[in-house]
Motif scaffolding. Structure first.
Motif, PDB file in Angstrom:
ATOM      1  N   VAL A  76       0.837  -1.206   0.000  1.00  0.00           N
ATOM      2  CA  VAL A  76       0.000   0.000   0.000  1.00  0.00           C
ATOM      3  C   VAL A  76       0.873   1.259   0.000  1.00  0.00           C
ATOM      4  CG1 VAL A  76      -1.634   1.336   1.400  1.00  0.00           C
ATOM      5  CG2 VAL A  76      -2.037  -1.089   0.982  1.00  0.00           C
ATOM      6  N   LEU A  77       1.958   1.261   0.749  1.00  0.00           N
ATOM      7  CA  LEU A  77       2.866   2.415   0.738  1.00  0.00           C
ATOM      8  C   LEU A  77       3.504   2.619  -0.627  1.00  0.00           C
ATOM      9  CD1 LEU A  77       4.724   2.426   4.144  1.00  0.00           C
ATOM     10  CD2 LEU A  77       3.604   4.341   3.066  1.00  0.00           C
ATOM     11  N   VAL A  78       3.949   1.556  -1.259  1.00  0.00           N
ATOM     12  CA  VAL A  78       4.549   1.671  -2.588  1.00  0.00           C
ATOM     13  C   VAL A  78       3.509   2.179  -3.584  1.00  0.00           C
ATOM     14  CG1 VAL A  78       5.491   0.328  -4.516  1.00  0.00           C
ATOM     15  CG2 VAL A  78       6.377  -0.008  -2.216  1.00  0.00           C
ATOM     16  N   LEU A  79       2.318   1.632  -3.552  1.00  0.00           N
ATOM     17  CA  LEU A  79       1.261   2.056  -4.468  1.00  0.00           C
ATOM     18  C   LEU A  79       0.886   3.514  -4.229  1.00  0.00           C
ATOM     19  CD1 LEU A  79      -0.727   1.137  -6.664  1.00  0.00           C
ATOM     20  CD2 LEU A  79      -2.335   0.603  -4.829  1.00  0.00           C
ATOM     21  N   THR A  80       0.758   3.914  -2.979  1.00  0.00           N
ATOM     22  CA  THR A  80       0.412   5.292  -2.653  1.00  0.00           C
ATOM     23  C   THR A  80       1.502   6.256  -3.114  1.00  0.00           C
ATOM     24  OG1 THR A  80      -0.832   4.528  -0.741  1.00  0.00           O
ATOM     25  CG2 THR A  80      -0.241   6.845  -0.782  1.00  0.00           C
ATOM     26  N   SER A  81       2.747   5.888  -2.929  1.00  0.00           N
ATOM     27  CA  SER A  81       3.830   6.773  -3.366  1.00  0.00           C
ATOM     28  C   SER A  81       3.865   6.900  -4.884  1.00  0.00           C
ATOM     29  CB  SER A  81       5.170   6.290  -2.835  1.00  0.00           C
ATOM     30  OG  SER A  81       5.551   5.095  -3.463  1.00  0.00           O
ATOM     31  N   MET A  82       3.495   5.849  -5.598  1.00  0.00           N
ATOM     32  CA  MET A  82       3.454   5.928  -7.050  1.00  0.00           C
ATOM     33  C   MET A  82       2.303   6.812  -7.526  1.00  0.00           C
ATOM     34  SD  MET A  82       4.488   1.992  -7.932  1.00  0.00           S
ATOM     35  CE  MET A  82       3.828   2.035  -9.554  1.00  0.00           C
ATOM     36  N   LEU A  83       1.234   6.893  -6.755  1.00  0.00           N
ATOM     37  CA  LEU A  83       0.074   7.703  -7.135  1.00  0.00           C
ATOM     38  C   LEU A  83       0.198   9.156  -6.688  1.00  0.00           C
ATOM     39  CD1 LEU A  83      -2.832   5.281  -6.167  1.00  0.00           C
ATOM     40  CD2 LEU A  83      -1.949   5.757  -8.430  1.00  0.00           C
ATOM     41  N   LEU A  84       1.224   9.489  -5.944  1.00  0.00           N
ATOM     42  CA  LEU A  84       1.325  10.785  -5.292  1.00  0.00           C
ATOM     43  C   LEU A  84       1.226  11.954  -6.264  1.00  0.00           C
ATOM     44  CD1 LEU A  84       1.565  11.821  -2.464  1.00  0.00           C
ATOM     45  CD2 LEU A  84       4.032  11.843  -2.704  1.00  0.00           C
ATOM     46  N   TYR A  85       1.880  11.908  -7.401  1.00  0.00           N
ATOM     47  CA  TYR A  85       1.864  13.020  -8.348  1.00  0.00           C
ATOM     48  C   TYR A  85       1.160  12.674  -9.655  1.00  0.00           C
ATOM     49  CZ  TYR A  85       5.271  15.016  -5.190  1.00  0.00           C
ATOM     50  OH  TYR A  85       5.903  15.506  -4.084  1.00  0.00           O
ATOM     51  N   GLU A  88      -4.194  12.080 -12.990  1.00  0.00           N
ATOM     52  CA  GLU A  88      -5.179  11.344 -13.789  1.00  0.00           C
ATOM     53  C   GLU A  88      -5.590  10.047 -13.099  1.00  0.00           C
ATOM     54  OE1 GLU A  88      -2.141  12.223 -15.232  1.00  0.00           O
ATOM     55  OE2 GLU A  88      -2.899  14.090 -16.111  1.00  0.00           O
ATOM     56  N   LEU A  89      -4.613   9.323 -12.606  1.00  0.00           N
ATOM     57  CA  LEU A  89      -4.906   8.063 -11.926  1.00  0.00           C
ATOM     58  C   LEU A  89      -5.645   8.294 -10.610  1.00  0.00           C
ATOM     59  CD1 LEU A  89      -4.648   5.073 -12.286  1.00  0.00           C
ATOM     60  CD2 LEU A  89      -2.399   5.161 -11.267  1.00  0.00           C
ATOM     61  N   LYS A  90      -5.288   9.379  -9.910  1.00  0.00           N
ATOM     62  CA  LYS A  90      -6.009   9.726  -8.684  1.00  0.00           C
ATOM     63  C   LYS A  90      -7.468  10.013  -8.988  1.00  0.00           C
ATOM     64  CE  LYS A  90      -3.004  12.733  -6.777  1.00  0.00           C
ATOM     65  NZ  LYS A  90      -2.527  13.769  -5.879  1.00  0.00           N
ATOM     66  N   ALA A  91      -7.744  10.707 -10.092  1.00  0.00           N
ATOM     67  CA  ALA A  91      -9.122  11.024 -10.466  1.00  0.00           C
ATOM     68  C   ALA A  91      -9.913   9.755 -10.771  1.00  0.00           C
ATOM     69  CB  ALA A  91      -9.137  11.965 -11.661  1.00  0.00           C
ATOM     70  N   VAL A  92      -9.284   8.800 -11.439  1.00  0.00           N
ATOM     71  CA  VAL A  92      -9.950   7.530 -11.743  1.00  0.00           C
ATOM     72  C   VAL A  92     -10.282   6.779 -10.452  1.00  0.00           C
ATOM     73  CG1 VAL A  92      -9.628   5.253 -12.783  1.00  0.00           C
ATOM     74  CG2 VAL A  92      -8.968   7.308 -14.045  1.00  0.00           C
ATOM     75  N   ILE A  93      -9.334   6.724  -9.525  1.00  0.00           N
ATOM     76  CA  ILE A  93      -9.562   6.009  -8.271  1.00  0.00           C
ATOM     77  C   ILE A  93     -10.634   6.701  -7.438  1.00  0.00           C
ATOM     78  CG2 ILE A  93      -8.489   5.378  -6.071  1.00  0.00           C
ATOM     79  CD1 ILE A  93      -5.951   4.775  -7.684  1.00  0.00           C
ATOM     80  N   SER A  95     -13.063   8.498  -8.555  1.00  0.00           N
ATOM     81  CA  SER A  95     -14.359   8.327  -9.211  1.00  0.00           C
ATOM     82  C   SER A  95     -14.982   6.966  -8.881  1.00  0.00           C
ATOM     83  CB  SER A  95     -14.224   8.479 -10.719  1.00  0.00           C
ATOM     84  OG  SER A  95     -13.528   7.377 -11.275  1.00  0.00           O
ATOM     85  N   LEU A  96     -14.166   6.011  -8.494  1.00  0.00           N
ATOM     86  CA  LEU A  96     -14.714   4.712  -8.083  1.00  0.00           C
ATOM     87  C   LEU A  96     -15.487   4.811  -6.785  1.00  0.00           C
ATOM     88  CD1 LEU A  96     -11.649   2.425  -8.847  1.00  0.00           C
ATOM     89  CD2 LEU A  96     -13.732   2.659 -10.206  1.00  0.00           C
ATOM     90  N   PHE A  97     -15.145   5.782  -5.931  1.00  0.00           N
ATOM     91  CA  PHE A  97     -15.782   5.924  -4.628  1.00  0.00           C
ATOM     92  C   PHE A  97     -16.896   6.950  -4.609  1.00  0.00           C
ATOM     93  CE2 PHE A  97     -11.468   4.379  -3.693  1.00  0.00           C
ATOM     94  CZ  PHE A  97     -11.814   3.204  -3.063  1.00  0.00           C
ATOM     95  N   THR A  98     -17.128   7.661  -5.705  1.00  0.00           N
ATOM     96  CA  THR A  98     -18.203   8.651  -5.762  1.00  0.00           C
ATOM     97  C   THR A  98     -19.208   8.234  -6.828  1.00  0.00           C
ATOM     98  OG1 THR A  98     -16.998   9.997  -7.360  1.00  0.00           O
ATOM     99  CG2 THR A  98     -16.685  10.522  -5.024  1.00  0.00           C
ATOM    100  N   GLN A  99     -20.360   8.861  -6.757  1.00  0.00           N
ATOM    101  CA  GLN A  99     -21.379   8.526  -7.764  1.00  0.00           C
ATOM    102  C   GLN A  99     -21.681   9.679  -8.637  1.00  0.00           C
ATOM    103  OE1 GLN A  99     -24.846   6.776  -6.197  1.00  0.00           O
ATOM    104  NE2 GLN A  99     -23.812   4.971  -5.494  1.00  0.00           N
TER     105      GLN A  99
END
Length: 99
Positions: A76-85, A88-93, A95-99
């Protein structure tokens, strides 16, 4: 207790502690992305050491539970650090939690 047993008991703990300290310094001083990646890697190394039986002071619960827990936290730490900047990928993730 002989010297080999004492070293085996503290060796993995000191290795992981030193790696975590260096990773946190990198997070604070240089780059949060690479520091988080390194910290996740250190935690996964701790999981591998615990799974191999070199737990020492890392051993809190059973070997299997420790290895699984440390592996998940490290991943989870490695994945979070890869998503930090990566906005686009943050927006996709998100959007999975919102409707």
């Amino acid at each position: 207790m002989n010297e080999r047993t004492e070293r085996e008991r503290w060796g993995p703990y000191l290795l992981v502690l030193a790696g975590a300290v260096v990773s946190v310094v990198v997070i604070i001083m240089a780059n949060p992305r690479w520091g988080g990646f390194a910290l996740g890697g250190v935690i996964m190394v701790a999981a591998a050491l615990r799974f191999a039986g070199f737990g020492g002071q890392l051993a809190v619960r059973s070997r299997k539970i420790d290895a699984i827990t440390l592996s998940l936290f490290g991943f989870v730490l490695v994945l979070t650090s890869m998503l930090l900047y990566n906005n686009e990928l943050k927006a996709v993730i998100l959007s999975l939690f919102t409707q």
